[in-house]
Design a protein around this motif. Structure first.
Motif, PDB file in Angstrom:
ATOM      1  N   ASN A 150      -9.243   0.646  10.493  1.00 31.38           N
ATOM      2  CA  ASN A 150      -7.942   0.091  10.883  1.00 31.38           C
ATOM      3  C   ASN A 150      -8.000  -1.424  10.754  1.00 31.38           C
ATOM      4  O   ASN A 150      -8.626  -2.113  11.567  1.00 31.38           O
ATOM      5  CB  ASN A 150      -7.602   0.496  12.317  1.00 31.38           C
ATOM      6  N   HIS A 151      -7.327  -1.950   9.756  1.00 32.05           N
ATOM      7  CA  HIS A 151      -7.399  -3.385   9.449  1.00 32.05           C
ATOM      8  C   HIS A 151      -6.612  -4.237  10.441  1.00 32.05           C
ATOM      9  O   HIS A 151      -6.716  -5.467  10.406  1.00 32.05           O
ATOM     10  CB  HIS A 151      -6.851  -3.631   8.050  1.00 32.05           C
ATOM     11  N   GLU A 152      -5.826  -3.607  11.323  1.00 33.09           N
ATOM     12  CA  GLU A 152      -4.992  -4.372  12.253  1.00 33.09           C
ATOM     13  C   GLU A 152      -5.672  -4.630  13.596  1.00 33.09           C
ATOM     14  O   GLU A 152      -5.098  -5.281  14.448  1.00 33.09           O
ATOM     15  CB  GLU A 152      -3.676  -3.628  12.495  1.00 33.09           C
TER      16      GLU A 152
ATOM     17  N   GLU B 238       0.829  -1.206   0.000  1.00 29.52           N
ATOM     18  CA  GLU B 238       0.000   0.000   0.000  1.00 29.52           C
ATOM     19  C   GLU B 238       0.865   1.258   0.000  1.00 29.52           C
ATOM     20  O   GLU B 238       0.524   2.251  -0.637  1.00 29.52           O
ATOM     21  CB  GLU B 238      -0.926  -0.010   1.225  1.00 29.52           C
ATOM     22  N   ILE B 239       1.987   1.211   0.731  1.00 26.99           N
ATOM     23  CA  ILE B 239       2.906   2.349   0.749  1.00 26.99           C
ATOM     24  C   ILE B 239       3.486   2.571  -0.647  1.00 26.99           C
ATOM     25  O   ILE B 239       3.559   3.699  -1.145  1.00 26.99           O
ATOM     26  CB  ILE B 239       4.034   2.122   1.775  1.00 26.99           C
ATOM     27  N   LYS B 240       3.888   1.501  -1.290  1.00 30.18           N
ATOM     28  CA  LYS B 240       4.423   1.616  -2.649  1.00 30.18           C
ATOM     29  C   LYS B 240       3.366   2.179  -3.592  1.00 30.18           C
ATOM     30  O   LYS B 240       3.682   3.002  -4.477  1.00 30.18           O
ATOM     31  CB  LYS B 240       4.898   0.246  -3.133  1.00 30.18           C
TER      32      LYS B 240
ATOM     33  N   ILE C  57     -18.030  -3.245   5.933  1.00 30.76           N
ATOM     34  CA  ILE C  57     -16.841  -4.018   5.603  1.00 30.76           C
ATOM     35  C   ILE C  57     -17.123  -5.516   5.692  1.00 30.76           C
ATOM     36  O   ILE C  57     -18.023  -5.956   6.401  1.00 30.76           O
ATOM     37  CB  ILE C  57     -15.651  -3.683   6.530  1.00 30.76           C
ATOM     38  N   LYS C  58     -16.340  -6.250   4.930  1.00 30.16           N
ATOM     39  CA  LYS C  58     -16.252  -7.696   5.134  1.00 30.16           C
ATOM     40  C   LYS C  58     -14.999  -7.957   5.957  1.00 30.16           C
ATOM     41  O   LYS C  58     -13.975  -7.285   5.781  1.00 30.16           O
ATOM     42  CB  LYS C  58     -16.176  -8.425   3.801  1.00 30.16           C
ATOM     43  N   LEU C  59     -15.065  -8.938   6.831  1.00 22.98           N
ATOM     44  CA  LEU C  59     -13.971  -9.172   7.774  1.00 22.98           C
ATOM     45  C   LEU C  59     -12.883 -10.034   7.128  1.00 22.98           C
ATOM     46  O   LEU C  59     -12.622 -11.164   7.532  1.00 22.98           O
ATOM     47  CB  LEU C  59     -14.498  -9.821   9.050  1.00 22.98           C
ATOM     48  N   ARG C  60     -12.225  -9.466   6.134  1.00 24.57           N
ATOM     49  CA  ARG C  60     -11.138 -10.152   5.422  1.00 24.57           C
ATOM     50  C   ARG C  60      -9.830  -9.895   6.181  1.00 24.57           C
ATOM     51  O   ARG C  60      -9.037  -9.042   5.810  1.00 24.57           O
ATOM     52  CB  ARG C  60     -11.057  -9.648   3.986  1.00 24.57           C
TER      53      ARG C  60
ATOM     54  N   PRO D  52      -7.241  -1.784   4.553  1.00 23.84           N
ATOM     55  CA  PRO D  52      -8.583  -1.205   4.728  1.00 23.84           C
ATOM     56  C   PRO D  52      -9.409  -1.125   3.460  1.00 23.84           C
ATOM     57  O   PRO D  52     -10.600  -1.446   3.468  1.00 23.84           O
ATOM     58  CB  PRO D  52      -8.276   0.190   5.283  1.00 23.84           C
ATOM     59  N   GLU D  53      -8.806  -0.715   2.355  1.00 25.33           N
ATOM     60  CA  GLU D  53      -9.563  -0.562   1.117  1.00 25.33           C
ATOM     61  C   GLU D  53     -10.156  -1.892   0.651  1.00 25.33           C
ATOM     62  O   GLU D  53     -11.249  -1.932   0.078  1.00 25.33           O
ATOM     63  CB  GLU D  53      -8.658   0.021   0.025  1.00 25.33           C
ATOM     64  N   LYS D  54      -9.444  -2.978   0.938  1.00 26.87           N
ATOM     65  CA  LYS D  54      -9.907  -4.298   0.508  1.00 26.87           C
ATOM     66  C   LYS D  54     -10.912  -4.907   1.477  1.00 26.87           C
ATOM     67  O   LYS D  54     -11.470  -5.967   1.202  1.00 26.87           O
ATOM     68  CB  LYS D  54      -8.717  -5.217   0.309  1.00 26.87           C
ATOM     69  N   LEU D  55     -11.139  -4.253   2.602  1.00 23.00           N
ATOM     70  CA  LEU D  55     -12.188  -4.713   3.511  1.00 23.00           C
ATOM     71  C   LEU D  55     -13.564  -4.210   3.083  1.00 23.00           C
ATOM     72  O   LEU D  55     -14.582  -4.782   3.473  1.00 23.00           O
ATOM     73  CB  LEU D  55     -11.912  -4.220   4.944  1.00 23.00           C
TER      74      LEU D  55
END
Length: 1016
Positions: A649-651, A287-289, A683-686, A691-694
């Motif tokens: 926050n995905h973490e 994501e940073i890249k 969100i889905k709990l992936r 975050p964007e992919k949740l």
């Protein structure tokens, strides 16, 4: 050696001749010598990739006059022999506050009255955190003490920024010379500065991270509008903001997630930020890249934790331990992915660790060339100062640093730093006494003495029957040595002496207090061997644990993939007309439910025996606050501009814990601090995805409204009784006023959009207002309301307001008096999302009954059971089961209250909520009846991927415990080596917050309603 140093110092004395400023008169005679000098026989790095041997550098008038291997020494130049020395371009720090006043942070206590409007007098922005009119050059003052600290690190120039606010104004590129301000400013407006921290602003808004993001977004829109309509409003701040947007944009963030969040704002408005990070970027490397942003990287690596106390050590997250081990690899990992990096010393309280940490970054995989580039050329280029600093080419500033050897050699020291042609002494070349010696003390048997460590900080070991550590101190050629010759002995042998060139000799005192003579003879072969050993140690391969996704407890070393899965012979709860099917198979393929039936087969499928087990749709939580960095922007009555999607926050480990309870989808709601709150995120709990992919793709947008005690701040400090509304009547008026403004706003845009293009050019467009945009979406059935509610009078009120203003309330959440108005809710078309049996936790829930859900369901209202609590969400199946006891709801209808019904309320029932061919494979395999208190998920699939697996969970926990122990042992070893440590309690990154409707973020998480238990 000393003679060379003295010659350099002699030249330094002449450096005081710097040219006068031509516009400044002086009292006394003029001394304007050119400072012409030539540094010969040096190893010179013209830039990070151009290395010259036996080269000459000529400087004059504070600038580089010539550099090369065939440069003739000009007549009259002072010549300095640099044989054995290395010259580098002066380092450039692209993020500092050098020479600027400290930011004064005041006010904001719990009992301080809220400040709604700016206190800054003048035609400035409405919000004090927006201060782009601040220019560092106007505040800057040379600070020789601070400059000296930076010069000792090798820095010759810095970008100085007044680090206060969200829009911080412009920074200046200044040299670190001890001269007048007018002489050291190289670029007065070199970059614009931004952050998500409101800084010294005493204004309440923004109170949350999402509020800061919304304010920045609105500021961009306001600046665009102001630039096109200068006659509408004079705003010094917005004008300055527009002007600064043409400069490099340096955005300070507090973590890697905020970099990704801020980048989205930049993309929205067409700006590529340069991020000043904190060293955790490697944890979200893809994501940073993807931001394509350069990063100003911290070399402030964390200390090991003091983990000697096992109870304190248990308080550390695994991510805390892993970050200590992996942080030094951050620069190398970024560079390997092609991310442009520049180094800063701004985060380092202990500046003496800058060079050691730089070398550590190289040890962890960063090439020396990339490291030098990050110190010089890159920071200069980022702020468009490359024609002044960052390399040593003709005409550039004479900013360079002289090292005793290669910068990346542990024994090398910085000797001098030239800034604008003036010399600043740093240190002398240390004598390297490392080696192996034969030590004789009086008549005692010969011992072996090993001097190791670095040339700057040598250490000593005495080897006899035991290996003893001693203390060693050098002062030039003099040394003192002390050690205890007996294990656990209290008496020490103390020696004092001097270098003989081949060793040492002198006198000392033995353990009997007798004066003795001593000597230490150097073994040349052993010296070479010792240096080789030291070099080999420096080149040792760094061993690190594996990266985990997400970078948190229960993170995986590899993401689970999609499989074709066939569950055989289970009890299948379809939530469709087929009902509950016994001894049935379910095939999951390509993320979808492919087949449901008996005796199914599929080539290559992973087969799971479901005998005696149950398969249900994934649980859906209509009201959740997990996975958020903040839940309330409670400063204003209407905050519909803020977005929960900005702060996902995905973490947060509650995602994983709720997967373990069978939850697959959650609506992340704003809190209940204001009548009209922020925009929801579904969100889905992936677990492990960014975050964007949740985000639940294609889901309708929702927004949180609230009624009752919280919005009128009933239980907050009395100083907050100045914010409107303070009564339930006032809440109604806020709603009416907001939608009336939204209607007028929509009319103005409709009228403008009907104009021809030529007419539009002559007509001012309406100001874009993000707050009203969201309300217009509600009026047009493009955004839907979930409303926090309790009391029947207010429920009726909002439905009447909705009818009056032309919108519909989609869902009343909590709705504990819903049983009183269920018929009216059905008529209005509102659904209900309630608690099963929570009551008596505050006055407005005194009439709550456990039959509420059943009564609303029986009337025909679409009814769901929600959590509003991270712990309760793990057992929503049990909460649903309570409706069977309280109201006699059927088993299948009870299960629908946490599956199909919330899917209907969220308008996603075409994709999830039931088991139907073609729907998303969000499926839970339970060990027994899903409504039983003994039921637990064995596998939870999201899009056909097993994001939770009970067997894998056991193995994961075992592996994590082994990883913890490995890291703890590594930290204990680091402490034993004498490395600095930090408290396992104070120093840790912090426990994850469990947020609820009433929590606010005012610099730190604090509870808004202290008297309430956290349900509402």
């Amino acid at each position: 050696m000393k003679k060379v140093i003295l010659s350099v110092l002699a030249v330094a004395a002449l450096s005081l001749q710097s040219r006068a400023q031509e516009t400044f008169p002086r009292n006394g005679v003029y001394d304007e010598r050119s400072g012409l000098r030539a540094f010969t026989n040096a190893t010179i790095y013209v830039d990070y990739q151009t290395k010259l041997e036996n080269a000459t550098l000529v400087i004059k008038d504070g600038k580089v006059a010539a550099v090369g291997t065939k440069v003739a020494v000009p007549q009259g130049a002072l010549v300095v022999d640099m044989k054995g020395k290395t010259i580098y371009p002066g380092f450039v720090d692209p993020f500092s506050n050098y020479g600027l006043p400290a930011v004064a942070r005041t006010g904001g206590g719990w009992n301080s009255p809220p400040q709604a409007e700016s206190k800054k007098a003048g035609a400035f922005n409405w919000n004090q955190a927006i201060r782009p009119e601040t220019h560092a050059v106007e505040l800057f003052k040379v600070d020789d003490k601070a400059a000296d600290e930076l010069r000792k690190l090798g820095y010759g120039a810095v970008l100085t920024i007044h680090q206060d606010g969200i829009a911080r104004g412009t920074g200046s590129l200044v040299s670190l010379a001890d001269k007048r301000e007018n002489q050291v400013v190289l670029l007065d407006r070199a970059a614009a500065a931004l952050s998500l921290d409101k800084g010294s602003s005493t204004q309440e808004y923004p109170q949350s991270l999402m509020g800061s993001i919304a304010l920045l977004r609105q500021t961009y829109l306001d600046a665009q509008w102001n630039a096109k309509n200068p006659d509408k409003e004079q705003n010094i701040s917005l004008k300055a903001f527009t002007e600064s947007n043409s400069l490099p944009q340096i955005f300070e963030v507090s973590n890697k997630l905020n970099a990704v969040r801020a980048d989205k704002v930049g993309d929205e408005f067409g700006y590529q930020y340069i991020f000043k990070g904190t060293g955790d970027e490697y944890q979200m490397l893809p994501e940073i890249k993807a931001t394509k942003a350069p990063f100003i990287v911290s070399l402030n690596f964390p200390d090991a934790y003091n983990v000697e106390d096992p109870y304190e050590a248990r308080r550390l997250n695994l991510s805390d331990l892993k970050h200590w081990e992996m942080a030094p690899a951050n620069p190398a990992m970024l560079a390997k992915e092609g991310v442009i990096i520049a180094f800063t010393a701004s985060d380092m309280k202990d500046k003496s660790r800058f060079l050691p940490n730089l070398r550590k970054a190289v040890q962890y995989g960063l090439s020396e060339q990339e490291a030098l580039k990050a110190l010089t050329a890159t920071p200069a280029k980022l702020i468009k100062g490359e024609k002044y600093v960052g390399s040593l080419r003709e005409g550039m500033q004479a900013n360079f640093v002289i090292a005793s050897a290669s910068l990346f050699d542990n024994s090398a020291v910085l000797l001098e730093n030239y800034v604008q042609g003036e010399s600043y002494k740093i240190s002398e070349t240390p004598n390297d006494y490392r080696g192996i010696y034969s030590l004789r003390i009086g008549s005692q048997p010969e011992r072996k003495m090993i001097i190791g460590g670095s040339a700057e900080k040598p250490d000593v070991k005495i080897v006899a029957t035991d290996t003893l550590k001693g203390t060693l101190l050098f002062s030039g050629d003099q040394l003192t040595l002390a050690f205890a010759p007996v294990k656990n002995g209290k008496e020490s042998i103390r020696l004092s002496g001097w270098s003989t060139g081949k060793g040492f000799q002198g006198e000392g005192q033995n353990t009997d207090a007798q004066m003795v003579k001593w000597s230490a003879q150097l073994s040349e072969a052993s010296t070479a061997q010792a240096k080789k050993a030291a070099a080999a140690k420096a080149a040792e391969k760094v061993e690190m644990g594996a990266m985990v996704y997400p970078f948190a407890d229960f993170g995986r070393t590899a993401m689970p993939g999609s499989e074709t899965v066939l569950i055989k012979n289970a009890t299948v709860w379809t939530n469709e007309k087929e009902g509950k099917l016994e001894n049935t198979d379910v095939l999951l393929k390509d993320g979808k439910i492919a087949q449901i039936g008996k005796n199914l087969s599929a080539n290559g499928a992973k087969v799971i025996d479901g005998t005696g087990k149950h398969v249900t749709p994934g649980i859906i939580d209509e009201h959740s606050h997990i996975a958020l960095d903040g839940v309330n922007e409670g400063t204003q009555s209407v905050t519909s501009e803020v977005r929960m999607a900005d702060v996902v926050n995905h973490e947060q480990v509650n995602i994983y814990r709720q997967l373990a309870g069978g939850v697959t989808t959650s609506q992340l709601l704003h809190g209940s601090a204001n009548p009209i709150g922020g925009q929801s995120a579904i969100i889905k709990l992936r677990w492990g995805q960014a975050p964007e992919k949740l985000m639940f793709q294609g889901a309708d947008p929702f927004i949180k409204f609230a009624l009752g005690e919280n919005v009128k701040q009933s239980n907050r400090s009395p100083v907050y009784n100045i914010r409107f509304p303070q009564t339930r009547m006032g809440v109604e008026q806020v709603m009416i006023d907001a939608f009336q403004r939204a209607k007028e706003y929509e009319k103005s845009w409709t009228a403008y959009n009907k104009l021809s293009k030529s007419a539009q050019k002559k007509t001012a467009a309406p100001r874009r207002d993000l707050e009203l945009d969201a309300l217009v979406e509600i009026l047009n059935d493009k955004r839907f309301i979930t409303c926090h509610s309790y009391v029947q009078s207010e429920i009726n009120m909002l439905m009447k307001v909705a009818d009056q203003m032309g919108f519909r309330v989609n869902t009343f959440t909590h709705i504990l008096e819903g049983y009183k108005v269920a018929d009216k809710m059905k008529e209005h078309g509102a659904g209900a999302s309630t608690f099963s049996d929570w009551w008596a936790y505050k006055v407005e829930v005194k009439d709550a009954i456990p039959y509420n859900a059943a009564i609303m369901h029986n009337v025909g209202v679409t009814t769901a059971i929600n959590s509003d609590d991270a712990e309760m969400a793990r057992r929503l199946n049990q909460e649903a089961a309570k409706t069977i006891k309280y109201g006699g709801v059927s088993e299948e209808d009870a299960l629908k209250m946490v599956t199909l019904n919330p899917a209907k309320l969220l308008h996603i029932d075409d994709k999830v909520g039931s088991l139907k061919v073609g729907k998303d494979a969000d499926v839970v395999l339970w060990n027994e009846h899903p409504l039983s208190i003994y039921a637990r998920p064995e596998k939870t699939f999201v899009d056909g991927i097993a994001y939770f697996d009970l067997e894998q969970d056991k193995a994961m926990q075992d592996n994590q415990e082994k990883e913890r122990l490995r890291l703890i042992q590594k930290m204990l070893a680091a402490k034993a080596r004498g490395e600095k440590t930090q408290s396992a309690v104070v120093g840790r990154r912090g426990a994850q917050e469990v947020l609820h409707c009433e929590d606010v973020d005012n610099g730190a998480q604090e509870t808004l309603y202290e008297s309430e238990y956290h349900k509402n």
